[in-house]
Design a protein around this motif. Structure first.
Motif, PDB file in Angstrom:
ATOM      1  N   PRO A 187      -2.712   3.475  -1.584  1.00 35.88           N
ATOM      2  CA  PRO A 187      -1.896   4.283  -2.500  1.00 35.88           C
ATOM      3  C   PRO A 187      -0.910   3.440  -3.293  1.00 35.88           C
ATOM      4  N   ALA A 188      -0.472   3.983  -4.424  1.00 31.18           N
ATOM      5  CA  ALA A 188       0.336   3.219  -5.375  1.00 31.18           C
ATOM      6  C   ALA A 188       1.658   2.764  -4.769  1.00 31.18           C
ATOM      7  N   GLY A 189       2.193   3.538  -3.851  1.00 32.60           N
ATOM      8  CA  GLY A 189       3.480   3.190  -3.254  1.00 32.60           C
ATOM      9  C   GLY A 189       3.402   2.082  -2.227  1.00 32.60           C
ATOM     10  N   GLU A 190       2.190   1.617  -1.921  1.00 33.54           N
ATOM     11  CA  GLU A 190       2.029   0.574  -0.907  1.00 33.54           C
ATOM     12  C   GLU A 190       1.354  -0.669  -1.478  1.00 33.54           C
ATOM     13  N   LEU A 191       1.679  -0.988  -2.707  1.00 39.43           N
ATOM     14  CA  LEU A 191       1.137  -2.185  -3.335  1.00 39.43           C
ATOM     15  C   LEU A 191       1.450  -3.419  -2.507  1.00 39.43           C
ATOM     16  N   GLN A 230       7.717   5.553 -12.209  1.00 40.29           N
ATOM     17  CA  GLN A 230       7.302   4.393 -11.423  1.00 40.29           C
ATOM     18  C   GLN A 230       7.014   4.795  -9.988  1.00 40.29           C
ATOM     19  N   ARG A 231       5.861   4.320  -9.477  1.00 42.51           N
ATOM     20  CA  ARG A 231       5.438   4.631  -8.109  1.00 42.51           C
ATOM     21  C   ARG A 231       5.366   3.388  -7.226  1.00 42.51           C
ATOM     22  N   GLY A 232       5.259   2.237  -7.811  1.00 44.66           N
ATOM     23  CA  GLY A 232       5.156   1.022  -7.013  1.00 44.66           C
ATOM     24  C   GLY A 232       5.390  -0.201  -7.870  1.00 44.66           C
ATOM     25  N   ASN A 233       5.802  -1.279  -7.217  1.00 45.20           N
ATOM     26  CA  ASN A 233       6.079  -2.528  -7.925  1.00 45.20           C
ATOM     27  C   ASN A 233       5.785  -3.690  -6.979  1.00 45.20           C
ATOM     28  N   LEU A 234       4.920  -4.596  -7.412  1.00 46.27           N
ATOM     29  CA  LEU A 234       4.549  -5.747  -6.596  1.00 46.27           C
ATOM     30  C   LEU A 234       4.840  -7.025  -7.361  1.00 46.27           C
ATOM     31  N   ALA A 235       5.753  -7.831  -6.840  1.00 46.88           N
ATOM     32  CA  ALA A 235       6.034  -9.137  -7.438  1.00 46.88           C
ATOM     33  C   ALA A 235       4.995 -10.142  -6.953  1.00 46.88           C
ATOM     34  N   ILE A 294      -6.289   4.119 -11.194  1.00 46.27           N
ATOM     35  CA  ILE A 294      -6.946   4.493  -9.945  1.00 46.27           C
ATOM     36  C   ILE A 294      -6.406   5.867  -9.577  1.00 46.27           C
ATOM     37  N   GLY A 295      -7.292   6.840  -9.480  1.00 42.97           N
ATOM     38  CA  GLY A 295      -6.832   8.205  -9.229  1.00 42.97           C
ATOM     39  C   GLY A 295      -5.933   8.655 -10.358  1.00 42.97           C
ATOM     40  N   ASP A 296      -4.726   9.137 -10.010  1.00 41.38           N
ATOM     41  CA  ASP A 296      -3.787   9.591 -11.032  1.00 41.38           C
ATOM     42  C   ASP A 296      -2.661   8.595 -11.261  1.00 41.38           C
ATOM     43  N   SER A 297      -2.887   7.337 -10.894  1.00 39.59           N
ATOM     44  CA  SER A 297      -1.883   6.295 -11.089  1.00 39.59           C
ATOM     45  C   SER A 297      -2.357   5.284 -12.122  1.00 39.59           C
ATOM     46  N   LEU A 298      -1.412   4.848 -12.939  1.00 37.64           N
ATOM     47  CA  LEU A 298      -1.668   3.863 -13.970  1.00 37.64           C
ATOM     48  C   LEU A 298      -1.070   2.533 -13.527  1.00 37.64           C
ATOM     49  N   TYR A 299      -1.846   1.446 -13.649  1.00 38.90           N
ATOM     50  CA  TYR A 299      -1.400   0.124 -13.197  1.00 38.90           C
ATOM     51  C   TYR A 299      -1.349  -0.824 -14.394  1.00 38.90           C
ATOM     52  N   THR A 300      -0.247  -1.561 -14.498  1.00 37.71           N
ATOM     53  CA  THR A 300      -0.119  -2.611 -15.511  1.00 37.71           C
ATOM     54  C   THR A 300      -0.025  -3.947 -14.799  1.00 37.71           C
ATOM     55  N   ILE A 343       2.578  -6.507 -10.652  1.00 37.04           N
ATOM     56  CA  ILE A 343       1.733  -5.334 -10.808  1.00 37.04           C
ATOM     57  C   ILE A 343       2.637  -4.123 -10.654  1.00 37.04           C
ATOM     58  N   LYS A 344       2.617  -3.232 -11.628  1.00 41.32           N
ATOM     59  CA  LYS A 344       3.406  -2.008 -11.564  1.00 41.32           C
ATOM     60  C   LYS A 344       2.476  -0.802 -11.529  1.00 41.32           C
TER      61      LYS A 344
END
Length: 705
Positions: free
Chosen positions: A167-171, A696-701, A674-680, A686-687
Motif C-alpha cells: 500500500p501507498a502508505g508503506e513505501l 499525499q499518502r506516502g513519501n520515500l527518500a 497502482i490502484g487508486d494511488s498516483l506515484y511520482t 518516490i511520492k
C-alpha cells in the motif's frame, strides 16, 4: 517565404551538418555500392540471397576500395575480385544457415502466472496498474521505470531500485541492484511476472589501460594500429521471485552501441551497431570481427566469424548491424545472432516483424577532370532504407529490404497493418529554396517491401514534426510557421490520399490516440512576427515557439478536422520529456487521467521579460518556476482540467534555482498509478498521492549512491 526559429535543436543541428554529411556519405555510397550490390542486385532480397562476407580478404577489399576512392576522389577504378563472395547456398553457409533458417512463425507464449502474482489483491485478482506507454499493443518497450502492481522498479543512476509501493502508505526500498563492472551503466529495464531485465551500456572489459612506462610505450599500449574504441550492450536477466534478493540468471553482451530493443512475451530482441571503420590493418586481426558473450554458452567471448556475417546489398556505412534474440524463459538456450555488414538507426516493431531503418545519402561523387577535382553541383539524394526481420519466438529471420525517399523523424514515422508497411518521410531542407526545399511524403510498401502506393509533396517548405498511424488513417503534423494537421486515408494501400487538414498556430511533437475519432497533440505554442528590411518593408515572417500546448483534435468529419479543446503550460522555454520521449506519458481514458513531467518557465507578466531582462521585440525566455508532474482530468466534454501539480523540490530548492534552469536529482521523470494511488518518481524520491484529490499518502527518500 517566411522563416521560423527552429524549436528543435537536434533537427537544426542536423541540418547544419547536412552538406558535409551529404558529401562524405555520397562518396561512400557510390563507392561501396559496387561491392555488395553487384553480388545481390535485383529488388528485395531474402536471407538466402544475401552474400556471406566469407573472408577477411573480401571484407578488406570492399573497405579499402571505399577508403582509396574517398581519399583520391577518383571514381571507379575497375573491378575488385572477391574471394568466394557469392549468394549463400546450403553448401557454403554452414553455421549461419543453420542459425537463420527457421520454422513457420509462432507466437511467444505468455509467462505462466505464479500462485499469487505480484500486484494481486488477497483474492488473487490482478491489481489495476499503469504500464509503459508503447507504440504497438503487445510489443513492450524498455523504460527507466516499470511496475507490476505491487513493486516499482527504477533505473537510478548506476543502479536499479526495487521498492515496495503498495500500500501507498508503506513505501519502502526492498533491494538495490548494483553492478560489479564499473564501466557498466544501466539504461532501461523490462519487468514481467518472473523477470527483471536490465539493459545497459559499457565498454570492452579487455580494453587496454595505462601502465607505468614511457609516454611512447603508453601510447602504443592504449592506441594499437587497429583498435577502435568499442562500446558494449549488455542485457542482464534476474529472477525476481524474491524481490529482496534478485537472482542473476543470465548475461548477454554484444560488442557495439545500443540502438534499441523490444520484448514480446518471453522473447527479447536487442539491436546494436558495431563500428568497423575504413582503416583496416594490412593483416587480419581478431578485433576486426565483432564478439558476443553469453552465460548460456560460456564465459569467454565468441567472435562472429566471416561465414556468419552477411552483406546487405548496397551497404552504406562500414559497420556491423547485430540483431540478437534471447529466450528469457530458458537461460541455457543460446541467443540467436544475425550479423550484417551495414548499419541501423531507428527501430519499429509489430507483433510479427521488426524493422530497422537507416537514413542514407546517394550520389553525386567527385570526379577528376583535367587533373582537377570537379565539385558536385547537385545535392545528394536522401533515402531511408528499411530492413525487415520476421519475429519467430526467440529467433529472427531476415525477410528483405526496401527504401523510400527522404528521412524518418522517429519510430512513429513507421507502421505495419495487414502486411503493408507504411512510412512517412521528409526530403530536403525547410531552409532551402527551389527544388531543394523540404517536402513530406507517405509511402506504402507491400510484404516484400516493394512499392505499393505513395503520396508525395505534402506541405512544401515544411517538415514533419509528428506522425501517428491509427488503423486506416495517418495523422501528420508539419511545421514552419503554422501547424497543419493532415488526415490521410490509407484504406487503399495503392492510393493513399489526403482527406482533410487543419492549420493552427504551434505544432505537435507527439500525438496520442484518445479514441477512433479523437487524437491528443502535445507540443509547443508559437507566435508569428513580421520580418522587415532596413526600409521597414515586410519581407517575411518568423515563428517563435512559446510554452507547451495540448490539443484534442476531433476528426469525426475527416474533411474538416477541428481543434476541439486546447490548453497551455508556461511560457517560452517550458519543456517536458514527453515532447522527446513518449514513454514519459501517463494516460488512461477509462480514468480520465493524463499526467506527465514538466519543467515550467514563466515570464514576468508586468515587464514581458524574464526576471532581470529588459523587454525585447523577440519573445523572452521565462525564468525557472517549477518542475514536477502536471496531472489532468481529460475528457471530450470539458477538455483538459488541471487536477494539480506534484513536485519533489522543496522551497529551499526553488530558492537555489538559477534564472533559466535548475538541474536536480529531484526532477520528476515518470508518473504511474497502482490502484487508486498516483506515484511520482525522481532519483531522490518516490511520492504517492491519491489519484483524485492528490492528497499525499506516502513519501520515500532514496539515498544517493
Amino acid at each position: 517565404m517566411g522563416k521560423v526559429e527552429n524549436p528543435l535543436a537536434g533537427i537544426l543541428k542536423k541540418q547544419r551538418r547536412w552538406v558535409n554529411q551529404a558529401l562524405i556519405a555520397a562518396v561512400f555510397s557510390s563507392i561501396l555500392m559496387s561491392g555488395c550490390q553487384a553480388l545481390a542486385a535485383g529488388g528485395a532480397t531474402v536471407q538466402e540471397d544475401l552474400p556471406v562476407v566469407g573472408s577477411y580478404g573480401n571484407l578488406k577489399q570492399w573497405i579499402e576500395k571505399a577508403a582509396s576512392n574517398a581519399g583520391g576522389y577518383g571514381g571507379h577504378k575497375g573491378g575488385v575480385a572477391m574471394e568466394a563472395a557469392q549468394p549463400a547456398t546450403k553448401a557454403n553457409t554452414g553455421w549461419a544457415e543453420r542459425r537463420t533458417v527457421m520454422s513457420a512463425p509462432t507466437s511467444a507464449p505468455p509467462a505462466p502466472a505464479a500462485d499469487m502474482p505480484a500486484g494481486a489483491d488477497s483474492s488473487g485478482a490482478k491489481r489495476d496498474h499503469s504500464t509503459t506507454n508503447v507504440q504497438v499493443e503487445g510489443v513492450d518497450e524498455a523504460d527507466i521505470v516499470k511496475t507490476d502492481g505491487e513493486y516499482i522498479y527504477q533505473v537510478n543512476n548506476r543502479r536499479v531500485i526495487i521498492a515496495k509501493a503498495h500500500p501507498a502508505g508503506e513505501l519502502a526500498i526492498t533491494s538495490v541492484i548494483k553492478f560489479d563492472n564499473a564501466f557498466f551503466a544501466p539504461r532501461e529495464i523490462y519487468v514481467d511476472a518472473k523477470h527483471l531485465i536490465v539493459i545497459g551500456s559499457g565498454r570492452d572489459e579487455a580494453f587496454p589501460v595505462p601502465y607505468e612506462g614511457t609516454s611512447t610505450e603508453k601510447r602504443a599500449m592504449i592506441v594499437p594500429p587497429y583498435r577502435p574504441y568499442q562500446g558494449t550492450v549488455k542485457a542482464i536477466i534476474y529472477d525476481i521471485a524474491d524481490k529482496a534478493h534478485p537472482q542473476k540468471l543470465r548475461e548477454t553482451t554484444l560488442e557495439g552501441n545500443y540502438v534499441s530493443s523490444r520484448k514480446i512475451g518471453s522473447s527479447l530482441y536487442l539491436i546494436a551497431n558495431r563500428y568497423l571503420g575504413v582503416n583496416l590493418p594490412e593483416k587480419e586481426t581478431p578485433e576486426v570481427l565483432p564478439w558476443y558473450k553469453d552465460t548460456a554458452t560460456g564465459a569467454d567471448k565468441a567472435r562472429i566469424g566471416y561465414d556468419q556475417i552477411r552483406c546487405f546489398p548496397d551497404f552504406m556505412e562500414p559497420n556491423y548491424l547485430i540483431v540478437a534474440a534471447v529466450n528469457i524463459e530458458n537461460p541455457k538456450e543460446s541467443p540467436q545472432l544475425s550479423t550484417y555488414l551495414g548499419s541501423g538507426e531507428t527501430v519499429y516493431a509489430s507483433t510479427k516483424n521488426l524493422y530497422v531503418a537507416l537514413h542514407t545519402y546517394r550520389g553525386p561523387v567527385f570526379r577528376i577532370m583535367g587533373g582537377e577535382r570537379a565539385w558536385p553541383q547537385t545535392a545528394p539524394e536522401e533515402k531511408t532504407r528499411v530492413f525487415k526481420f520476421a519475429l519467430e519466438g526467440a529467433k529472427t529471420r531476415y525477410v528483405g529490404m526496401g527504401e523510400a525517399p527522404g528521412r524518418v523523424l522517429n519510430q512513429f514515422s513507421m507502421d505495419e497493418k495487414d502486411g503493408f508497411f507504411r512510412i512517412a518521410t521528409t526530403v530536403g531542407s525547410p531552409w532551402a529554396q527551389g527544388d531543394e526545399t523540404s517536402k513530406n511524403n507517405l509511402y506504402v510498401l507491400d510484404e516484400s517491401l516493394k512499392p505499393s502506393g505513395k503520396l508525395e509533396g505534402i506541405a512544401p517548405g515544411e517538415q514533419i514534426y509528428s506522425v501517428r498511424f491509427m488503423g486506416d488513417r495517418a495523422y501528420m503534423v508539419t511545421f514552419r510557421t503554422v501547424d497543419p494537421l493532415f488526415v490521410i486515408d490509407l484504406k487503399d494501400p495503392k492510393s493513399p490520399r489526403i482527406l482533410g487538414k487543419l492549420k493552427i498556430p504551434g505544432y505537435s511533437n507527439y500525438m496520442h490516440p484518445y479514441d477512433d475519432n479523437h487524437i491528443i497533440g502535445f507540443g509547443k505554442d508559437t507566435i508569428e512576427q513580421s520580418i522587415t528590411d532596413n526600409e521597414g518593408r515586410v519581407i517575411g515572417t518568423n515563428a517563435y515557439y512559446q510554452g507547451m500546448k495540448m490539443a484534442i483534435f476531433d476528426v469525426s468529419d475527416v474533411e474538416h478536422p477541428v481543434e476541439k479543446h486546447v490548453a497551455f503550460i508556461g511560457d517560452r522555454g517550458t519543456d517536458s520529456e514527453l515532447l522527446h520521449n513518449h514513454r514519459a506519458l501517463l494516460f488512461s481514458k477509462e480514468k480520465n487521467l493524463l499526467a506527465f513531467p514538466v519543467q515550467l518557465m514563466e515570464v514576468d507578466k508586468q515587464t514581458g521579460a524574464a526576471s532581470g531582462e529588459k523587454p525585447s521585440p523577440v519573445p523572452a525566455y521565462g525564468s525557472f518556476a517549477f518542475q514536477g508532474a502536471y496531472v489532468y482530468t481529460v475528457g471530450l466534454e470539458k477538455g483538459f482540467e488541471l487536477r494539480g501539480r506534484i513536485t519533489h523540490l522543496s522551497d529551499e530548492d526553488y530558492q537555489k534555482a538559477g534564472q533559466y534552469y535548475y538541474d536536480s536529482e529531484k526532477f520528476v521523470s515518470r508518473i504511474l498509478y497502482i490502484g487508486d494511488s498516483l506515484y511520482t518518481l525522481s532519483n531522490r524520491m518516490i511520492k504517492a498521492h491519491g489519484m483524485d484529490a492528490l492528497e499525499q499518502r506516502g513519501n520515500l527518500a532514496i539515498p544517493g549512491e
